[in-house]
Enzyme design. Structure first.
Site, PDB file in Angstrom:
ATOM      1  N   CYS A 145       0.876  -1.247   0.149  1.00  8.04           N
ATOM      2  CA  CYS A 145      -0.170   0.445   0.037  1.00  8.04           C
ATOM      3  C   CYS A 145       0.333   1.447   0.313  1.00  8.04           C
ATOM      4  O   CYS A 145       0.619   2.179  -0.854  1.00  8.04           O
ATOM      5  CB  CYS A 145      -1.265  -0.069   1.105  1.00  8.04           C
ATOM      6  SG  CYS A 145      -2.199  -1.093   0.754  1.00  8.04           S
ATOM      7  N   HIS A 169      -6.190   3.775   4.369  1.00  3.29           N
ATOM      8  CA  HIS A 169      -6.910   2.523   4.538  1.00  3.29           C
ATOM      9  C   HIS A 169      -8.098   2.557   5.574  1.00  3.29           C
ATOM     10  O   HIS A 169      -8.123   3.303   5.887  1.00  3.29           O
ATOM     11  CB  HIS A 169      -5.267   2.078   5.685  1.00  3.29           C
ATOM     12  CG  HIS A 169      -4.290   1.828   5.194  1.00  3.29           C
ATOM     13  ND1 HIS A 169      -2.623   2.498   5.459  1.00  3.29           N
ATOM     14  CD2 HIS A 169      -4.056   0.647   4.664  1.00  3.29           C
ATOM     15  CE1 HIS A 169      -1.803   2.058   4.861  1.00  3.29           C
ATOM     16  NE2 HIS A 169      -2.598   0.279   4.270  1.00  3.29           N
TER      17      HIS A 169
HETATM   18  N1  PCA Z   1      -3.030  -3.650   2.425  1.00  2.00           N
HETATM   19  C1  PCA Z   1      -1.701  -4.059   2.107  1.00  2.00           C
HETATM   20  C2  PCA Z   1      -1.236  -4.287   0.787  1.00  2.00           C
HETATM   21  C3  PCA Z   1      -2.619  -4.566   0.388  1.00  2.00           C
HETATM   22  C4  PCA Z   1      -3.599  -3.911   1.247  1.00  2.00           C
HETATM   23  O1  PCA Z   1      -4.969  -3.913   0.746  1.00  2.00           O
HETATM   24  C5  PCA Z   1      -0.914  -2.869   2.856  1.00  2.00           C
HETATM   25  O2  PCA Z   1      -1.275  -1.721   4.244  1.00  2.00           O
HETATM   26  O3  PCA Z   1       0.273  -2.458   2.502  1.00  2.00           O
END
Ligand code: PCA
Length: 217
Positions: A145, A169
């Site tokens: 991410c 997020h």
């Molecule tokens: N969360 C991960 C990668 C894919 C996702 O949905 C992250 O926080 O890196």
């Protein structure tokens, strides 16, 4: 006349999960109109080696007024409006292709970090006013991410001046949290409403509001 467009990126499931709220939200918002803008989506693999190319291709024409990356941060209790993308990959777990790079730059010789160019304070205010738990976050981690967040700002900065971008997020969906006793979750409808409101607030706010939103840790 064609409506201006917003791009949402989302991820497939990873770390043994069968769901990713980012993907569910993207599928719900694909082709929806928000504040006069048409939403388009790009689904990305959770794979360090395979995110840059699709992003570069999608951003090449500088056709989006706003680009927002979405991803799961399992365990967080609020929608997290990320402020800082760092030029670092340090994978806690292997990605969906089995790669686990440690201590590598995302863009060799790129800047150490980029700040989100979204009005995160105004967005948080809009979410909280709608009764949706939201917070500013100062780390998007060091996994895929953060990599996508960094690359969005890097690619747009290289050729699309004026395009704004950032990353949000998301908490677990309730069905995911059921398998992680004690972990926080947020219903899909609430998560979808959060992203709709976040997009609308970003489009309505050219310059962020000066509100308290910092952190002591
Ligand atoms: N969360 C991960 C990668 C894919 C996702 O949905 C992250 O926080 O890196």
């Amino acid at each position: 006349m064609n409506a201006p467009r917003v791009l949402i990126t989302a991820f497939e499931a990873f770390e043994g999960e069968t769901l990713n709220p980012s993907l569910e939200i993207a599928l719900r918002l694909d082709q929806q109109m928000i504040a006069g803008h048409r939403v388009e989506i790009e689904i990305l693999p959770v794979a360090f080696a395979d995110t840059h190319e699709p992003l570069r291709r999608r951003l090449l024409a500088c056709e989006f007024a706003l680009v927002i990356g979405l991803g799961l941060a399992g365990g967080r209790s609020s929608v997290s409006l990320e402020r800082v993308a760092i030029n670092l990959i340090d994978a806690r777990i292997a990605d969906n292709r089995g790669a686990q790079p440690i201590d590598q730059a995302i863009v060799p010789d790129g800047p150490a970090a980029y700040f989100s160019t979204l009005p995160v304070k105004a967005m948080r205010q809009a979410l909280v006013a709608a009764g949706i738990p939201a917070q500013i976050s100062f780390s998007a981690g060091s996994y895929v991410c953060n990599q996508v967040f960094y690359l969005l700002l890097h690619e747009l900065g290289l050729r699309c001046s004026g395009a704004r971008a950032g990353f949000i997020h998301l908490p677990y969906l309730p069905a995911q949290a059921a398998a992680h006793p004690g972990a926080a979750s947020m219903a899909l409808d609430t998560q979808v409403a959060a992203i709709e409101r976040a997009i609308a607030a970003a489009l309505a706010t050219p310059d962020d509001l000066q509100l308290v939103g910092g952190s002591t840790h």
